[in-house]
Every structure is written in C-alpha cells, then in structure tokens.
Design a protein around this motif. Structure first.
Motif, PDB file in Angstrom:
ATOM      1  N   VAL A   9      48.404  40.210  45.799  1.00 34.91           N
ATOM      2  CA  VAL A   9      47.167  39.432  45.689  1.00 34.91           C
ATOM      3  C   VAL A   9      46.141  40.075  46.604  1.00 34.91           C
ATOM      4  N   ARG A  21      42.626  37.952  43.704  1.00 29.10           N
ATOM      5  CA  ARG A  21      43.073  38.343  42.364  1.00 29.10           C
ATOM      6  C   ARG A  21      44.488  38.925  42.458  1.00 29.10           C
ATOM      7  N   THR A  22      45.282  38.638  41.440  1.00 32.20           N
ATOM      8  CA  THR A  22      46.588  39.288  41.350  1.00 32.20           C
ATOM      9  C   THR A  22      46.395  40.655  40.726  1.00 32.20           C
ATOM     10  N   VAL A  23      46.830  41.680  41.447  1.00 32.44           N
ATOM     11  CA  VAL A  23      46.743  43.031  40.888  1.00 32.44           C
ATOM     12  C   VAL A  23      48.149  43.503  40.558  1.00 32.44           C
ATOM     13  N   ALA A  59      41.062  44.638  37.560  1.00 33.77           N
ATOM     14  CA  ALA A  59      41.468  43.313  38.051  1.00 33.77           C
ATOM     15  C   ALA A  59      40.277  42.552  38.623  1.00 33.77           C
ATOM     16  N   GLY A  60      39.229  43.244  38.978  1.00 30.76           N
ATOM     17  CA  GLY A  60      38.002  42.577  39.375  1.00 30.76           C
ATOM     18  C   GLY A  60      37.901  42.227  40.846  1.00 30.76           C
ATOM     19  N   ASN A  61      38.844  42.659  41.650  1.00 28.12           N
ATOM     20  CA  ASN A  61      38.728  42.402  43.090  1.00 28.12           C
ATOM     21  C   ASN A  61      37.616  43.256  43.693  1.00 28.12           C
TER      22      ASN A  61
END
Lengths: 408, 408
Positions: B169, B173-175, B244-246
């Motif tokens: 995490v 976000r979960t990557v 993932a967008g983090n």
C-alpha cells in the motif's frame, strides 16, 4: 572409492634410491581396507627440510605441527597416514600427532620436532591412537620398501601411484631428486597441495631449500586445480640428506644453485601434473594459457577462473567446442579484460579474435582436438605482457559418483 | 535440453494483470524447436525503469544497450530472445540489437532508447536478424498473452516457468508487483542474475526505483549460486507504469516508500529462489547461513565459498553428512576464521562446536534431514556480528548430463 585407473595415468617411473632415505610401510587399518596405509620414512642425521603448507584457515594439526617444526630446518623422519586426515578434531587430534611424533622420536633417538607428519582422508574424525600406534610399531619392524610401495600407501581416492624423478649437477656432483605425491579431489592448492614428498641426496641449507621449494611451488602446485576446493591438509615437504657430498647449497650464487632450483622446479611440475592426471573422474587433461594480461598475477587469476568453471569443464567432458563458456569465465574473473580485444584458441585453432568468432570459423579441427586426451586452451587478452599457465581436468559423471558417496 | 521438471519446482502462481503492461509472444525459431522464443512487452507512456546488469567484463550487446538506456529512466517496450544470447558477437551482434530496437520504436512511435532488450542462450553466435525481424513482426500482430506464456517463452534450460507476485500500500493505493524470471545454469550473479523482469503499477521516479532495486538485489540475486559461473547476459529490469495512481515515489521518506521497498525485496527474493529451485540437475535446495563473522561482507564470502564448493554440493546430493567439507570450504574462503571457534549446524542439529564434532554426536537426525528436499546449513564463526544467508542447490549427475552436451 573409485577403482578404475585414470585414462590419463602414466606408468610408475624408475626411481633411484636416495642415500640416507629409507621408506617402510605398514597396515594401521584406518579404514576397512586390506592395504598398507601408514608410511614411515627415516632420514639420515643432518637432513635439511623445507615445506609449503595449506593456507586454509582450518588446517589439520599435522599442518600446524609441520609449520612449527619447519622453523628448525632439520628432519629425521616422516610419518604419513592415509584414510583419515585428522583435521578438525580438536585436542584429540593434536594428541594423536604428538603421540606419533614422540613414539617415533623415541625409536630413532631424536627430538619430536625432527619428525614430520601428514594425514589424508576424511575430515572431522580424530586419528585413532590405538591404530596409529600399532601401525607405527609394525612399520618400525618392517623391511625397507620400494618407492612404488610408498607411493601406493599414501593414496586415498587416487587411481594410480604417482612419482617423478630428476637430477642436477651441483658442485661437480650429480644429485638425484625423487618425489612421490597423492591427490585426486579437493585439489585447489593455496600455496601447496595435498601430500607430496621430495627427497634428494643434495646437500642444501634449509633456508636455501625453502626458497627453492617456494619458487618451484609457484609454477607447479599453485597452478593446478581439480575442483576448486582447497584441502585442510595440503603439505609438500622436501628433504635433502646431503649424502651426494656436494658443498652445501646456501644461496642462489652458489655453483649449481641454478641447476638444483631448475631440477626441483621440474620435479614439482611433474608431480603437480600427475595429480591433475588423477583428478577425480578425469578423462582429459586441460592446459590453459592466458597471455596479454595486465600482469602475471592477473593472468593466473583469469586462467584459474577458466580452470574452475564447471561449465567449461563439462563442455570439455562432452567434447563440445563451446568456446563461449571461456568468454564467460574470462568475463567473471574480476580482472582487467576487454571483450573486443579478446582472442581464444583451442588446440592450434584460433576460434575467436577481437571479440567475436574468427571469420570463416571451422569447428572441425577443434572438434578433432577435443576428442583427444590432452586439451589446450589459449586466451590472449591483448592488454599487456602478463602470462600464466594452469592445468586442470574435465568434470564428469565420475566426479559426482566418487563424491556423492565418499564416506560409504 | 533437460525436459524433466525439477523436483523443487513450485506451481505457477496466480498473477494479476498490471495496468499499462501488455505481453505478447511469437516464434522466432532461434533454435530448431517448436515453441515461442521471442517475448514482446509493451509499456504505457511514462513507465519508469530501473535495472541491475551483469558485471562481467564480456557483457552482451543487449547488456550494454540496457546500461546506456537506463540512464534515461523511461521505457516503452521490452524484447526478450531465448535460445541465443548474442554475446561475444562483435559488430553483427550490436547491429542485431540496434535493428530490433529501431523496428520496435517505429512500431510504437517512441525512441529506440525506450526499448529494452535481453537475450539468453548460446554465446558466440550473432542473433540472426532475419529470424528476429520475423519473430518481432509476428509478436506485433499477436494477441496479448498470459504471464505464464511469457514466463515460458523466456526459458532455456529451465524446467518450469517462474514468477512471483506481491503487493504494497503506497499513498493509500494498493500497488501490485509481478515478476518473471528464467535461469538454471551459469548462475552466480555478480550484482544481477540471468533474465528477470519486474512489473508494477506503482508510480515511482526512476532514481527511487533504481535504488530500491539495487537494495533488493543485495539480498536476493546476489545471494544465489548454482554453479559459480557468472553469465555474460545477466539482466534484471523493473518497470513501474504508474497506473495505480499513487503520488510518484521519489525518495525513502515518501509515504509508502518503505512498504514498496519491502515488497520489491520480497518479490526479488521469491524470484531468486525460483532460479535455485530450477538449478541444472538440482534435487535439493540448500540454504546456507553464516553468522559470527567479522562483517556481513565476510560472512557472504564464506557462505558463497560453501555454496560453490563442488565437494559440499556432491555430499548433499549423496545425502552424506560429510560436514568436514563445510570446514574445508570455510578454511579456503580467504576470510577471517578461527578453526577452534567454528560451529556447524545441519538442519536443527549441531554437529560441531569449538573446532571439533560435538560430544556424543549422533548422525541419525542429520541423515534424516539430508533425505529431505530443503537442506539448511548453519555456520557460526564466533568472531563478530557479521551475517549472511545464501542459497544454492546440490551438484548431481543431471548437471553433468545437461552441460556436457549443451549445444547438441
């Protein structure tokens, strides 16, 4: 153990007696075998001794004993046990060594420090004092034996008895040098290898003998490898009885010093090659020459990287002209090398130059060379004048068979 | 090549898709085999890349290409050839690499430096441009494939397809992190190993990704050996698409940086162990832990000396509790060690302590441990706090069979 004689074996040579040296053998029965396994060699008073010993951090008590005794420079006896290396056995191992030395000294009327010892075989089991005492007593009472019998008695996984002979003229006298050696696996000598014993009737001061032996070692025992594994017991001892009657050699400027040094180097070279010829499972003898390196030391390291590569050794075993594995072994050696200057030769055939296969490369002569018993690999790095030659053997199913079940 | 599946094989894991990563495969027919041997992976624009590459002095042109392209930090594609390493092939090999990169760049509308390449197989034969072009064109036209198909396509002497998965995490976000790897022989990574590819949807700057990969490498790929032979082509590349967008990871203080680094290290560890499980001829997985060394570096070298010893590896193959060979390998490592402080453990059984076998040593539990598939050897040097763990496999007839006739 392996019983089939190595296809690379040489016949046992004719060896002269060395005045002042008397070998005897006996059965100590260190293993459940019906053969002699204890060798006892007496040396006339005044015999000089020199030695090179394993640099292992876990040496056997025999190695430690010899290292200490070598400082005194004189020897009266050599005791060799086969079948048990007595290494990594703590106080019990040390006691076994001290006991053998004391018993021998009492028998000969000398100091224990005049007695040199070496043992070879399994690691971690103390030398049984009852067996070694009984074996030693039997050896004291035995008739003198031949060099061949002594060479056979120091063997373990060896498949043939190994000896070499040479001579030199020193101070107007012909001096003889004889050596016996054993070794087959766990061979990657670090300044010495396995057990080898050189006897000469030359007269030489211990300091001179030590320097000559160290020099000979650099181009012989230090240039061979069977499996990259360095023994805990590697020992080479040289004994000079002085019975030839020459004026004792004291330094490199003495008359005959060069001749003696050359003869000793030749003898050590012969002995070292015999060990490779009896490498465990060996079917082929491989000579690897590296030139054009930045230094001799760098050339030696690259040659050893090739000689210890299991992929190079299995390719030779398979008679497969897979020279790319030589490239790999040069590349991994951690020594200066430039891919695009590298040249590689198999036998007399240039296979690669300037970083790729030679134009119009024909594998046929290489394949023919690889079918032989003696394989030559040459590498030219194209960087400098550094040069080295080392010897090894191929890696075969025989090595696995011998070592996957050594103790049973 | 070997066809029997390694007894140490693990089932192929369930892997998630990584958004922004699309693998495809095709037949280039680099060898006379009826299987896919070219892998083509496209990566979304903005994908960060990091890599560790072989330190061999004779690297393949692919390795040189990647080393240069890594400096730019961005990737759009990966092309992997199996069956020919293209190493030591001079200008023709370089031309083959440039051609594949140019063709791929034209297809994707990117720079050639966005294309990463790796090849594995025989050394010394230039990659045939006609085959690679045809294979690449077929891959461009192919449907996307599964991870398992991609992992199968990069194999050479491997006996099972290898992949691992983990997640972390980061920034809420979960990557996901997925890796595929190949490798079985010529495994002694020098800062990298064979061909391995890690894909993550995490967003990360190339500098951060590179540092995290280098750190993971130190406890994974740099701690395994099959045969002590270091490849000319070792390549590990990590691609981070950012889908993932983090918030992109830039340094160790960022939220989630620790979690990502731990996940990457875990993934690399899994991948490295898979290579050892498929070591050529391997029947047993061996974990070697050295502690009490003067430093971690010294512990690592001693552990590798044990892991690369053919005598230790053949003893394990023979299920022979010949722990004296571990003593030998410690002694030859060239690192600080004191015989009389040394302790050795096999599985949970202490076999030696203070330089000799433990009092009342019972070999039965050690023999039972050696009959298993996973063997643990522990060494305590009793000198300091240095510690290292490495992994290897046993040395069997299978290794000889595979490598004595690799090219035929």
């Amino acid at each position: 153990m392996s019983t089939e004689r190595s296809p690379l074996a040489l016949p046992f040579p004719e060896l002269p007696a060395i005045a002042g040296v008397t070998p005897r053998i006996a059965r100590a029965r260190y293993k459940t075998w019906d053969r002699c396994d204890l060798t006892f060699v007496t040396l006339d008073p005044g015999t000089a001794v020199a030695g090179v010993l394993t640099q292992s951090r876990c040496p056997s008590p025999e190695v430690e004993w010899c290292r200490k005794a070598l400082g005194l420079g004189r020897a009266r006896a050599l005791v060799v046990n086969a079948g048990n290396s007595n290494a990594f056995t703590g106080d019990r191992g040390r006691a076994a060594v001290e006991n053998l030395a004391a018993k021998t000294a009492r028998h000969l009327g000398c100091d224990p420090s005049d007695v040199f010892l070496a043992s070879t075989g399994v690691i971690g089991v103390p030398l049984p004092i009852d067996k070694s005492e009984a074996g030693l007593a039997a050896a004291f009472a035995a008739e003198p034996c031949s060099w061949e019998a002594a060479a056979e008695t120091i063997m373990t996984t060896d498949t043939f008895a190994k000896a070499a002979v040479t001579r030199a003229v020193v101070d107007g006298r012909t001096v003889n040098l004889v050596g016996i050696i054993k070794g087959s696996g766990m061979i990657a000598p670090d300044m010495a290898t396995m057990l080898g014993f050189v006897f000469t009737d030359a007269a030489a001061e211990p300091e001179f003998l030590q320097a000559a032996l160290a020099e000979a070692n650099r181009t012989s025992f230090s240039c061979i490898t069977v499996d990259g594994d360095t023994s805990t017991s590697d020992t080479i001892l040289a004994f000079a009885t002085g019975t030839a009657g020459n004026a004792p050699l004291t330094g490199d400027d003495d008359a005959g010093a060069d001749a003696f040094r050359a003869a000793l180097a030749d003898l050590c070279h012969q002995l070292a090659l015999l060990v490779v010829r009896d490498g465990e499972g060996a079917q082929k003898l491989i000579e690897i020459t590296v030139e054009g390196a930045e230094s001799d030391r760098s050339a030696h390291r690259i040659a050893m990287s090739i000689a210890n590569s299991p992929l190079v050794k299995t390719a030779i075993a398979g008679e497969d002209a897979n020279w790319g594995r030589v490239v790999m072994a040069v590349g991994k050696a951690g020594e200066p090398a430039e891919r695009d200057r590298l040249a590689i030769r198999f036998g007399a055939t240039q296979v690669a130059r300037n970083g790729l296969a030679v134009s119009g490369y024909d594998e046929a002569p290489v394949a023919a060379h690889l079918k032989g018993r003696e394989i030559a690999i040459g590498v030219d790095l194209g960087l400098g004048d550094g040069r080295a030659t080392v010897w090894t053997c191929d890696l075969t199913h025989g090595y696995i068979s011998i070592n996957a079940d050594y103790r049973s």
